[in-house]
Scaffold this motif. Structure first.
Motif, PDB file in Angstrom:
ATOM      1  N   ALA A  25      -0.323 -74.876  27.003  1.00 12.44           N
ATOM      2  CA  ALA A  25      -0.613 -73.473  27.303  1.00 12.44           C
ATOM      3  C   ALA A  25      -1.241 -72.763  26.098  1.00 12.44           C
ATOM      4  CB  ALA A  25       0.658 -72.752  27.732  1.00 12.44           C
ATOM      5  N   THR A  26      -2.142 -71.831  26.371  1.00 12.27           N
ATOM      6  CA  THR A  26      -2.815 -71.053  25.325  1.00 12.27           C
ATOM      7  C   THR A  26      -2.949 -69.591  25.764  1.00 12.27           C
ATOM      8  OG1 THR A  26      -5.029 -71.498  26.224  1.00 12.27           O
ATOM      9  CG2 THR A  26      -4.179 -73.056  24.569  1.00 12.27           C
ATOM     10  N   TYR A  27      -3.345 -68.751  24.824  1.00  7.27           N
ATOM     11  CA  TYR A  27      -3.728 -67.381  25.137  1.00  7.27           C
ATOM     12  C   TYR A  27      -4.888 -67.002  24.231  1.00  7.27           C
ATOM     13  CZ  TYR A  27      -1.137 -65.958  20.930  1.00  7.27           C
ATOM     14  OH  TYR A  27      -0.686 -65.822  19.640  1.00  7.27           O
ATOM     15  N   ASN A  28      -5.605 -65.957  24.587  1.00 10.13           N
ATOM     16  CA  ASN A  28      -6.757 -65.518  23.814  1.00 10.13           C
ATOM     17  C   ASN A  28      -6.376 -64.376  22.880  1.00 10.13           C
ATOM     18  OD1 ASN A  28      -8.621 -67.302  25.048  1.00 10.13           O
ATOM     19  ND2 ASN A  28      -8.832 -65.915  26.797  1.00 10.13           N
ATOM     20  N   ALA A  29      -6.764 -64.510  21.618  1.00 10.14           N
ATOM     21  CA  ALA A  29      -6.607 -63.420  20.657  1.00 10.14           C
ATOM     22  C   ALA A  29      -7.870 -62.573  20.705  1.00 10.14           C
ATOM     23  CB  ALA A  29      -6.390 -63.976  19.261  1.00 10.14           C
ATOM     24  N   GLU A  30      -7.696 -61.265  20.895  1.00 14.57           N
ATOM     25  CA  GLU A  30      -8.834 -60.360  21.033  1.00 14.57           C
ATOM     26  C   GLU A  30      -8.748 -59.217  20.034  1.00 14.57           C
ATOM     27  OE1 GLU A  30      -8.512 -59.175  25.090  1.00 14.57           O
ATOM     28  OE2 GLU A  30      -9.440 -61.011  25.865  1.00 14.57           O
ATOM     29  N   SER A  31      -9.892 -58.730  19.618  1.00 10.88           N
ATOM     30  CA  SER A  31      -9.942 -57.602  18.687  1.00 10.88           C
ATOM     31  C   SER A  31      -9.600 -56.310  19.417  1.00 10.88           C
ATOM     32  CB  SER A  31     -11.337 -57.488  18.074  1.00 10.88           C
ATOM     33  OG  SER A  31     -11.475 -56.264  17.369  1.00 10.88           O
ATOM     34  N   PRO A  32      -8.677 -55.501  18.880  1.00 14.43           N
ATOM     35  CA  PRO A  32      -8.358 -54.221  19.522  1.00 14.43           C
ATOM     36  C   PRO A  32      -9.477 -53.190  19.360  1.00 14.43           C
ATOM     37  CG  PRO A  32      -7.174 -54.425  17.459  1.00 14.43           C
ATOM     38  CD  PRO A  32      -7.843 -55.752  17.691  1.00 14.43           C
ATOM     39  N   ALA A  33     -10.405 -53.470  18.449  1.00 12.28           N
ATOM     40  CA  ALA A  33     -11.495 -52.518  18.212  1.00 12.28           C
ATOM     41  C   ALA A  33     -12.476 -52.473  19.373  1.00 12.28           C
ATOM     42  CB  ALA A  33     -12.224 -52.868  16.920  1.00 12.28           C
ATOM     43  N   ASP A  34     -12.843 -53.668  19.880  1.00 10.23           N
ATOM     44  CA  ASP A  34     -13.849 -53.709  20.943  1.00 10.23           C
ATOM     45  C   ASP A  34     -13.536 -54.720  22.042  1.00 10.23           C
ATOM     46  OD1 ASP A  34     -14.269 -56.075  19.602  1.00 10.23           O
ATOM     47  OD2 ASP A  34     -16.252 -55.529  18.814  1.00 10.23           O
ATOM     48  N   GLY A  35     -12.359 -55.351  21.957  1.00 11.44           N
ATOM     49  CA  GLY A  35     -11.984 -56.317  22.979  1.00 11.44           C
ATOM     50  C   GLY A  35     -12.670 -57.660  22.865  1.00 11.44           C
ATOM     51  N   SER A  36     -13.380 -57.878  21.765  1.00 11.92           N
ATOM     52  CA  SER A  36     -14.111 -59.136  21.613  1.00 11.92           C
ATOM     53  C   SER A  36     -13.158 -60.302  21.358  1.00 11.92           C
ATOM     54  CB  SER A  36     -15.117 -59.031  20.465  1.00 11.92           C
ATOM     55  OG  SER A  36     -14.451 -58.747  19.246  1.00 11.92           O
ATOM     56  N   HIS A  37     -13.584 -61.475  21.794  1.00 10.24           N
ATOM     57  CA  HIS A  37     -12.775 -62.682  21.635  1.00 10.24           C
ATOM     58  C   HIS A  37     -12.776 -63.129  20.174  1.00 10.24           C
ATOM     59  CE1 HIS A  37     -11.088 -66.641  22.550  1.00 10.24           C
ATOM     60  NE2 HIS A  37     -12.017 -67.143  21.760  1.00 10.24           N
ATOM     61  N   LEU A  38     -11.581 -63.467  19.649  1.00  7.66           N
ATOM     62  CA  LEU A  38     -11.480 -63.920  18.259  1.00  7.66           C
ATOM     63  C   LEU A  38     -11.134 -65.404  18.169  1.00  7.66           C
ATOM     64  CD1 LEU A  38      -9.491 -60.918  16.701  1.00  7.66           C
ATOM     65  CD2 LEU A  38     -11.948 -61.381  16.522  1.00  7.66           C
TER      66      LEU A  38
END
Length: 226
Positions: A25-38
């Motif tokens: 299992a995984t999850y996506n880390a995203e930037s809170p500034a613009d929602g971009s994928h990290l």
């Protein structure tokens, strides 16, 4: 400062090795500034918490026997690594948590390094205590490590609060399973990557995932001494 290059995917750091979650299992880390994928991060399972705990208890058998001088040297080495990578860690924290870079550069990261140095000094300067109660009895206080500590870090000061929790645990001769917030895991994962090999395998383990899942598995796990 330009954005730093992150790993495309981060696993769990257990027993000095990076591994996928037991169920993948995984999850996506995203930037809170613009929602971009990290990055993609592993979602730790109950089995992963068990594996990390077992690795930590195994490491504790020898780690608890290290001297204050040996542990202080490693704490200072970790502080040096943080300082040497201050810009990198500050930008990762800013990208993942959303803090202004001036705050992460001038507060979060340098204060974390100083925290490791503080506890390195504490254990070198610490003294035991002996009191004469009467002619027959002498009271002696000895401070000893307690075992494996489970640590859950919030999202608002991910790196600095991890240092607040991790440094005294290592200084005391204890081992740890540490879970950063799902919302801000990347600075701790990068930290684990940077100090890989500094500490004996199993002393420091990182499990990532949601608080309702991975965090709850840690809370329900009976093996942690604290």
């Amino acid at each position: 400062m330009e954005k730093v290059k992150l790993q495309a995917q981060y696993g769990l750091y257990i027993n000095g090795q990076w591994r996928n979650a037991s169920d993948g299992a995984t999850y996506n880390a995203e930037s809170p500034a613009d929602g971009s994928h990290l990055a993609v991060c592993a979602q730790g399972s109950r089995e992963d918490v068990e594996a990390a705990s077992a690795a930590a208890w195994k490491a504790f058998k020898t780690w608890k026997k290290t001297t204050p001088a040996q542990r202080a040297a490693l704490l200072n080495k970790i502080a040096d690594i943080i300082d040497a990578n201050k810009e990198h860690l500050a930008m990762v924290e800013s990208m993942d948590n959303g803090k202004p870079i001036r705050e992460t550069m001038n507060v979060d990261i340098p204060m974390a390094a100083e925290h490791f140095r503080y506890f390195a000094g504490c254990i070198l300067a610490e003294e035991g205590q002996a009191s004469v109660l009467n002619e027959q009895f002498l009271s002696i206080i000895l401070r000893e490590p307690i075992g494996v500590v489970g640590q859950i870090i919030p999202w608002n000061f991910p790196f600095l609060m991890a240092a607040w929790k991790l440094a005294p645990v290592l200084a005391a001769g204890d081992c740890t399973v540490l879970k950063p917030s799902k919302e801000a895991s990347l600075s701790i994962l990068e930290f684990a990557r940077l100090i890989d090999g500094v500490l004996p395998a199993g002393v420091f383990n990182v499990i990532t995932g949601a608080g309702s899942k991975t965090g709850q598995y840690m809370l329900e796990h009976k093996s942690f001494a604290m």
